[in-house]
Design a protein around this motif. Structure first.
Motif, PDB file in Angstrom:
ATOM      1  N   VAL A   1       0.809  -1.331   0.000  1.00  0.00           N
ATOM      2  CA  VAL A   1       0.011   0.099  -0.125  1.00  0.00           C
ATOM      3  C   VAL A   1       0.944   1.420  -0.101  1.00  0.00           C
ATOM      4  N   MET A   2       1.718   1.287   0.712  1.00  0.00           N
ATOM      5  CA  MET A   2       2.775   2.648   0.811  1.00  0.00           C
ATOM      6  C   MET A   2       3.512   2.606  -0.556  1.00  0.00           C
ATOM      7  N   LYS A   3       3.985   1.732  -1.260  1.00  0.00           N
ATOM      8  CA  LYS A   3       4.538   1.995  -2.331  1.00  0.00           C
ATOM      9  C   LYS A   3       3.522   2.738  -3.409  1.00  0.00           C
ATOM     10  N   TYR A   4       2.237   2.366  -3.531  1.00  0.00           N
ATOM     11  CA  TYR A   4       1.350   3.280  -4.335  1.00  0.00           C
ATOM     12  C   TYR A   4       0.985   4.306  -3.680  1.00  0.00           C
TER      13      TYR A   4
ATOM     14  N   LEU B   1       2.884   6.513  -2.113  1.00  0.00           N
ATOM     15  CA  LEU B   1       4.018   7.323  -2.309  1.00  0.00           C
ATOM     16  C   LEU B   1       4.175   7.678  -4.083  1.00  0.00           C
ATOM     17  N   ILE B   2       3.823   6.552  -4.874  1.00  0.00           N
ATOM     18  CA  ILE B   2       3.683   6.983  -6.282  1.00  0.00           C
ATOM     19  C   ILE B   2       2.670   7.957  -6.482  1.00  0.00           C
ATOM     20  N   GLY B   3       1.312   7.971  -5.724  1.00  0.00           N
ATOM     21  CA  GLY B   3       0.248   8.955  -5.772  1.00  0.00           C
ATOM     22  C   GLY B   3       0.693  10.418  -5.175  1.00  0.00           C
ATOM     23  N   HIS B   4       1.606  10.123  -4.227  1.00  0.00           N
ATOM     24  CA  HIS B   4       2.085  11.426  -3.793  1.00  0.00           C
ATOM     25  C   HIS B   4       2.847  12.305  -4.844  1.00  0.00           C
ATOM     26  N   VAL B   5       3.787  11.401  -5.632  1.00  0.00           N
ATOM     27  CA  VAL B   5       4.475  11.896  -6.516  1.00  0.00           C
ATOM     28  C   VAL B   5       3.603  12.600  -7.574  1.00  0.00           C
ATOM     29  N   VAL B   6       2.506  11.829  -7.945  1.00  0.00           N
ATOM     30  CA  VAL B   6       1.630  12.399  -9.188  1.00  0.00           C
ATOM     31  C   VAL B   6       1.118  13.685  -8.624  1.00  0.00           C
ATOM     32  N   ALA B   7       0.610  13.771  -7.380  1.00  0.00           N
ATOM     33  CA  ALA B   7       0.053  15.136  -6.841  1.00  0.00           C
ATOM     34  C   ALA B   7       0.715  16.183  -7.102  1.00  0.00           C
ATOM     35  N   LEU B   8       1.998  15.864  -6.514  1.00  0.00           N
ATOM     36  CA  LEU B   8       2.609  17.312  -6.604  1.00  0.00           C
ATOM     37  C   LEU B   8       3.351  17.631  -7.702  1.00  0.00           C
TER      38      LEU B   8
END
Length: 399
Positions: free
Chosen positions: A75-78, A80-87
């Motif tokens: 879950v954390m892997k996805y 942090l990918i979502g975090h990158v996409v948002a920023l």
């Protein structure tokens, strides 16, 4: 193999939390300033900022089950990918992306905090769990000490490219701490969430006096915190009466210090302590009243950071500790999620409703309204005390 709470691998997890919440701390200051600079009205700014916690509220009851089902590491892997996409979406589209970015941040944060807490619980020995959770909690609030100041330094420079470079760095930094982290891969059998469980939990919630009273107090308190977080930077800048970075630094310093100094005074006996909660709410009322009087008191407004910081530091852990005793074990995961969602809802509601008051009134009027609802919360809080005199909330729960 269980880890020590101060081992290198655990420090890696705390670093992950620090960099994740640094991005949130910086953008929470930047977004309202940038939106106002582009002509967005206060009511819409409140809605844009509030939607973040509203999304957290909707997803919070499911977060624990999903993390348990698919493992913390996955879950954390996805996340942090979502975090990158948002920023990166913000870096690419700027102000036009604020609503979408806030929604994505809400989704990620709803699961991030749950994944971190479950991961720490599974990684440490039972006797070290409290120490690990305390360090994680400190890691999550530490960015409040320097994040707003960094945001203001970048904002007053007037060079948007520096801000965007910094945000890009914050987008990828958590991934570096995630690599080879000790976050567990363990999946929990039969962890799927059912609407039947949610329905049963809601039925209990509506008849559980302790849960209702504590949730209402939490919603009111969080709405005040949400209003302060969203509009204080704009208030100080538009009136040119204070340094935003200094005020938020002082407030965050008080939050960190209060959680350490007063940690032993938080009631932990499963009883409703109306007097203690009233003191916390009174601290908030003093803080918001001083903000309402900013045109009169001038530089003395920094004293309000002390009172707002104490209230912010103490209300959440006090009510959460009480609820951990009061709710039934059979539906604890659902009811705890619903209760935590009340904080998200209140924080979101504060930004939306108080933005409307500012747009059709003024900043002093808005902070005055915060003081009034704080008084209402104290009165409602004492209705719990009278009920507690007749029947203990804990006994009511067991029945």
């Amino acid at each position: 193999m269980k880890k020590s709470p101060l081992s290198f691998s655990m420090l890696q997890i705390y670093g992950l939390a620090i960099f994740y919440f640094t991005a949130n701390s910086v953008l929470t200051v930047i977004f309202p300033l940038q939106a106002a600079d582009q002509g967005m009205p206060e009511a819409e700014i409140g809605l844009m900022m509030g939607i973040y916690m509203f999304v957290c509220m909707l997803l919070r009851p499911w977060a624990g089950q999903i993390v348990s089902k698919y493992s913390v590491l996955t879950v954390m892997k996805y996340l942090l990918i979502g975090h990158v996409v948002a920023l990166l979406l913000y870096v690419w589209l700027g102000v036009n992306s604020l609503y979408v970015v806030r929604i994505l941040q809400g989704i990620v944060t709803a699961f991030f905090s749950m994944a971190m807490q479950i991961g720490i619980t599974q990684t440490l020995r039972d006797e070290d769990r409290g120490q690990g959770m305390a360090i994680y909690s400190l890691s999550s609030v530490m960015p409040g000490l320097y994040g707003p100041a960094l945001a203001m330094i970048l904002w007053v420079q007037g060079d948007l490219s520096l801000l965007l470079i910094f945000i890009t760095i914050l987008a990828f930094a958590p991934l570096l701490f995630f690599i080879k982290s000790p976050l567990p891969k363990t999946k929990k059998a039969n962890a799927s969430f059912t609407m039947k469980e949610m329905g049963e939990g809601l039925k209990i919630a509506f008849i559980h006096k302790g849960l209702i009273v504590s949730s209402v107090v939490m919603i009111i308190g969080a709405s005040i915190f949400g209003a302060i977080t969203t509009f204080l930077p704009l208030y100080l800048i538009t009136t040119n009466t204070g340094n935003v970075g200094l005020y938020l630094f002082l407030q965050a310093l008080v939050v960190v210090g209060s959680r350490f100094i007063f940690r032993k005074y938080i009631p932990s006996d499963g009883e409703w302590h109306a007097g203690f909660i009233s003191l916390v709410l009174a601290s908030s009322i003093i803080g918001t009243t001083m903000l309402a009087l900013l045109p009169i008191i001038g530089s003395f407004v920094y004293i309000s950071a002390l009172f707002n910081g104490i209230a912010t530091a103490m209300l959440y852990p006090t009510l959460t500790t009480y609820i951990s005793f009061a709710i039934p074990e059979s539906h604890k995961h659902v009811l705890l999620g619903l209760f935590l969602a009340s904080y998200d809802f209140g924080f979101s509601l504060g930004g939306v409703l108080m933005g409307i008051i500012i747009q059709f009134g003024s900043y002093p009027m808005m902070f005055g309204a915060c003081s009034v609802i704080g008084l209402i919360a104290i009165g409602y809080n004492y209705s719990a005390k009278s009920a507690n005199g007749q029947e203990s909330f804990l006994e009511h729960n067991k029945s």
